[in-house]
Design a protein around this motif. Structure first.
Motif, short mmCIF file in Angstrom:
data_model
loop_
_atom_site.label_atom_id
_atom_site.label_comp_id
_atom_site.label_asym_id
_atom_site.label_seq_id
_atom_site.Cartn_x
_atom_site.Cartn_y
_atom_site.Cartn_z
N ILE A 1 -5.29 7.26 32.82
CA ILE A 1 -4.94 8.46 33.61
C ILE A 1 -4.69 9.72 32.72
O ILE A 1 -5.49 10.64 33.55
N PHE A 2 -4.30 9.68 31.59
CA PHE A 2 -4.29 10.92 30.87
C PHE A 2 -5.55 11.40 30.30
O PHE A 2 -5.86 12.40 30.50
N ARG A 3 -6.55 10.36 30.21
CA ARG A 3 -7.82 10.66 29.78
C ARG A 3 -8.46 11.53 30.89
O ARG A 3 -9.36 12.56 30.79
N SER A 4 -8.42 10.92 32.37
CA SER A 4 -8.85 11.77 33.40
C SER A 4 -8.49 13.15 33.45
O SER A 4 -8.81 13.86 34.28
N TYR A 5 -7.29 13.68 32.79
CA TYR A 5 -6.87 15.00 32.62
C TYR A 5 -7.02 15.43 31.28
O TYR A 5 -6.33 16.38 30.78
N ALA A 6 -8.01 15.00 30.48
CA ALA A 6 -8.34 15.50 29.14
C ALA A 6 -6.99 15.47 28.22
O ALA A 6 -7.10 16.42 27.19
N ILE A 7 -6.34 14.40 28.37
CA ILE A 7 -5.30 14.37 27.44
C ILE A 7 -5.13 13.17 26.82
O ILE A 7 -5.23 12.09 27.15
N LYS A 8 -5.12 13.26 25.46
CA LYS A 8 -5.29 12.17 24.47
C LYS A 8 -3.93 11.46 24.53
O LYS A 8 -2.82 12.22 24.06
N LEU A 9 -3.76 10.15 24.34
CA LEU A 9 -2.56 9.35 24.14
C LEU A 9 -2.56 9.08 22.76
O LEU A 9 -3.43 8.44 21.99
N PHE A 10 -1.24 9.26 22.16
CA PHE A 10 -0.83 8.91 20.89
C PHE A 10 0.60 7.72 21.00
O PHE A 10 1.20 8.04 22.02
N LEU A 11 0.85 7.10 20.02
CA LEU A 11 2.02 6.29 20.03
C LEU A 11 2.83 6.56 18.70
O LEU A 11 2.22 7.10 17.81
N SER A 12 4.12 6.84 18.96
CA SER A 12 4.92 6.61 17.90
C SER A 12 4.93 5.18 17.32
O SER A 12 5.32 4.46 17.92
N ILE A 13 4.97 5.22 16.01
CA ILE A 13 4.84 3.90 15.36
C ILE A 13 6.32 3.56 14.33
O ILE A 13 6.67 4.46 13.86
N ASN A 14 6.42 2.42 14.35
CA ASN A 14 7.43 1.88 13.37
C ASN A 14 6.83 1.54 12.03
O ASN A 14 6.05 0.55 11.90
#
Ligand code: GCU
Length: 681
Positions: free
Chosen positions: A227-240
């Motif tokens: 979904i975010f890709r189709s709005y040119a937004i890259k997804l990140f994750l916070s990691i432990n």
């Protein structure tokens, strides 16, 4: 309508000022859709035009009638290459765009080098149309100033949002990823419309369940990324940081241990198999009880580089937070100064981070207070990528029950001259990467949204989310301009409504500051939830946030001569300015100095009289905000009116509580009466 869900993307026809008729002839889009981002651009333009013109919209690959709106990528669209000259096209960078109206045909051409640029161009055009701008004279090029324009969600998988004041998470519920992807899409639209291009979807405090976003939840993470890709937004994750132990069953998370490194390499390869354009990891390590490399006698560079190495083959980045300090301090210990911590921990590591690591630095040295100096770490590591972190969610600025438009605060921070390379080295030039020529840099901010219908709880808090995105795109925009855009798109630009809301927003930060902690001293809030006055709430706590008020005076001596030496972290002229109470700006006096209550400010008032005056005035001004809002009642939807009115009533009451607690406390400590004899308890 009226419930705030559409926020600034309402695309309404009515009340759009004087010029809205100029756009009614545009109901024909010419575009050949190449990918999902372009699909979003075309869909948005079509929906937007429908709303603004009130007509149905046609989309074709070739121009069949004029005037039309042409969308296309330079070099790939003949029509665009004809409409926009080569020089203009050359000025457009990767995420930028050009918009040009042909004076003969009145065709509007939106051209870009990428489909992301096209999407931003479409939102820009809709913004102009929504404000009733003139279509016949458009000729502009826009490029984003900051490469990374990121949002950090502090959402937990149980559905709660850390420091969230607008309901539950829209991303998670019952320890699962949401099935309500429509809402996520609408959030992506809101973010893309103001230029955001990256998001970390989970809280920086990563607990047991959230750790598994990297593993068993990956298929659902991939759906969000899509979904975010189709709005040119890259997804990140916070990691432990302790994932190799918690998920992998290893006995250690030591960054130099080869099985730990191998675990992260495998984790990265699995993530990229599910999300090929995954952005990277956001990391809170060795901070507020979170695990990190310190446990193993390693430093932050060891920790960050290990992750960076795992992500490197895929083009991923590590965003490593510098919010590192001793949260178990003894209040009796006057040598430890929390304000020094980030600089003391990180500065010495300059040059030891890999080039795909970015340090994310909070705007101030403490924690998103209503007033703090700029973090001296910003710009102080020339060989290291840095980005600035703001807090859109109003943890310490009224928790979206008080109105506090934060763009003016952010502007002051961005315009602050660090003097790190002589005069003219403002924070904004450091974080946009130009001062040190960094490959990665930009803005991050903690989101203020939740599942409340209107996203932000307080409707006026939407202006902060919008304003953050616009400022990340272009820090030169003024606070007034941004507020003006937001008001126009949200409520329309008719007077008196427009002017009233503009005044409310523009005065709100100052008002909030005036009835809360004085002169930069910070905190004075209730422990844990941080809402409401409690002058000694943090005075004897382990968090390092003290004001040291006694019967003679107040403030923290952070000078190099007699205090904690924090001032020495600034470059020459700033160090001198802060070192002496004679040159320290009034609004930060108590951050840097311990002074008697009778100390005269530059304003001519004594510290104690300043405290009394600002608190009486602040509470009165909070009441006047409510009165001002009453005047917009007849110009807006009942529900939209009420949502703000209720909160302003609470704010006015609560401001009095702040006033009386603070004034009473200092009257009792100092024994000095108010010159004007007002009621103090
Ligand atoms: C503040 C806030 C915490 C948050 C922390 C952080 O201290 O109160 O809730 O986790 O900042 O930025 O990591």
């Amino acid at each position: 309508p009226g419930n705030g869900y559409e926020a600034w993307l309402q695309y309404r026809r009515a009340d759009r000022g004087t010029n809205d008729e100029r756009f009614t002839e545009y109901h024909h889009i010419v575009a050949s859709v190449q990918d999902e981002v372009m699909r979003s651009a075309v869909d948005e333009l079509s929906d937007g035009l429908k709303g603004i013109t009130g007509r149905s919209v046609s989309i074709t690959e070739d121009a069949v009638s004029t005037p039309c709106i042409l969308l296309g990528i330079f070099g790939a669209s003949k029509a665009i290459d004809q409409a926009i000259d080569a020089d203009t096209a050359r000025a457009v960078k990767a995420e930028g765009f050009a918009i040009q109206t042909d004076s003969l045909t009145r065709n509007i051409a939106v051209g870009a080098a990428t489909s992301a640029g096209l999407l931003y161009g479409v939102f820009h055009l809709l913004r102009i149309m929504g404000a009733g701008g003139a279509a016949d004279r458009l000729s502009l090029v826009e490029n984003p100033v900051n490469p990374l324009r990121m949002i950090n969600q502090w959402d937990n998988m149980d559905g709660s949002v850390e420091r969230g004041y607008a309901g539950k998470s829209i991303f998670f519920e019952n320890n699962r990823i949401t099935g309500n992807l429509e809402r996520i899409k609408d959030y992506a639209r809101l973010l893309a419309s103001c230029g955001i291009n990256a998001i970390a979807i989970n809280n920086v405090n990563v607990h047991r369940v959230e750790s598994r976003l990297l593993t068993e939840f990956l298929p659902e993470v991939a759906k969000l990324a899509e979904i975010f890709r189709s709005y040119a937004i890259k997804l990140f994750l916070s990691i432990n940081y302790a994932s190799p132990m918690e998920l992998g069953g290893l006995p250690t998370a030591d960054p130099v241990a080869s099985d730990v490194r191998e675990w992260w390499r495998l984790a990265a390869s699995n993530v990229y198999a599910a999300v090929p354009d995954f952005g990277g990891f956001l990391v809170k390590a060795d901070s507020e009880h979170r695990p990190g490399p310190f446990t193993y006698g390693r430093d932050h560079a060891d920790g960050a580089n290990m992750l960076a190495e795992a992500l490197k083959p895929y083009g991923g980045i590590v965003i490593w937070r510098c919010f590192v300090y001793n949260c178990k301090q003894d209040w009796r210990d006057r040598t430890t100064d929390r304000a020094r911590a980030a600089y003391d921990h990180f500065r010495q590591l300059d040059g030891s981070f890999m080039d795909n690591v970015i340090l994310q630095i909070k705007n101030g040295p403490i924690d998103f207070q209503v007033r703090e100096p700029v973090s001296p770490l910003l710009g102080a590591m020339p060989r290291t990528n840095q980005m600035i972190e703001f807090q859109i969610t109003q943890e310490y600025t009224g928790q979206q029950r008080h109105v506090c438009y934060l763009v003016p605060q952010w502007k002051e921070i961005l315009d602050f001259d660090t003097h790190l390379q002589g005069m003219g080295t403002p924070v904004k030039r450091i974080v946009d990467g130009t001062v040190h020529g960094n490959p990665y840099s930009g803005f991050a901010a903690v989101s203020n949204i939740g599942d409340d219908t209107n996203w932000t709880g307080h409707p006026l808090a939407q202006a902060n989310l919008y304003g953050y995105g616009r400022l990340a795109w272009n820090p030169e925009l003024s606070s007034e301009e941004i507020a003006g855009e937001w008001i126009t798109l949200t409520y329309g630009n008719r007077e008196p409504l427009y002017g009233i809301i503009q005044d409310m927003l523009m005065s709100s930060w100052e008002i909030y500051e005036s009835y809360t902690a004085p002169l930069g001293v910070g905190f004075m809030v209730n422990p844990d939830h941080h809402y409401g006055p409690n002058v000694e709430g943090y005075e004897y706590s382990p968090w390092g946030t003290y004001h040291y008020a006694d019967c003679h005076g107040i403030g923290v001596d952070r000078t190099t001569a007699t205090g904690t030496g924090y001032t020495s972290q600034y470059a020459g002229p700033n160090r001198e300015m802060y070192e002496s109470p004679a040159t320290c700006p009034d609004e930060l006096l108590l951050f840097f100095h311990h002074v008697p209550y009778t100390h005269p400010l530059h304003s001519g008032k004594t510290v104690i009289q300043h405290i009394y005056d600002t608190h009486f005035e602040g509470a009165e001004r909070a009441e006047r905000l409510l009165a001002a809002w009453e005047r917009v009642k007849e110009h807006m939807d009942e529900e939209a009116f009420r949502q703000v009115a209720d909160r302003l009533a609470e704010q006015a009451e609560h401001a009095k509580e702040w006033r009386d607690r603070i004034n009473t406390y200092f009257f009792r400590k100092s024994g000095i009466a108010d010159e004007r004899g007002r009621t103090i308890y």
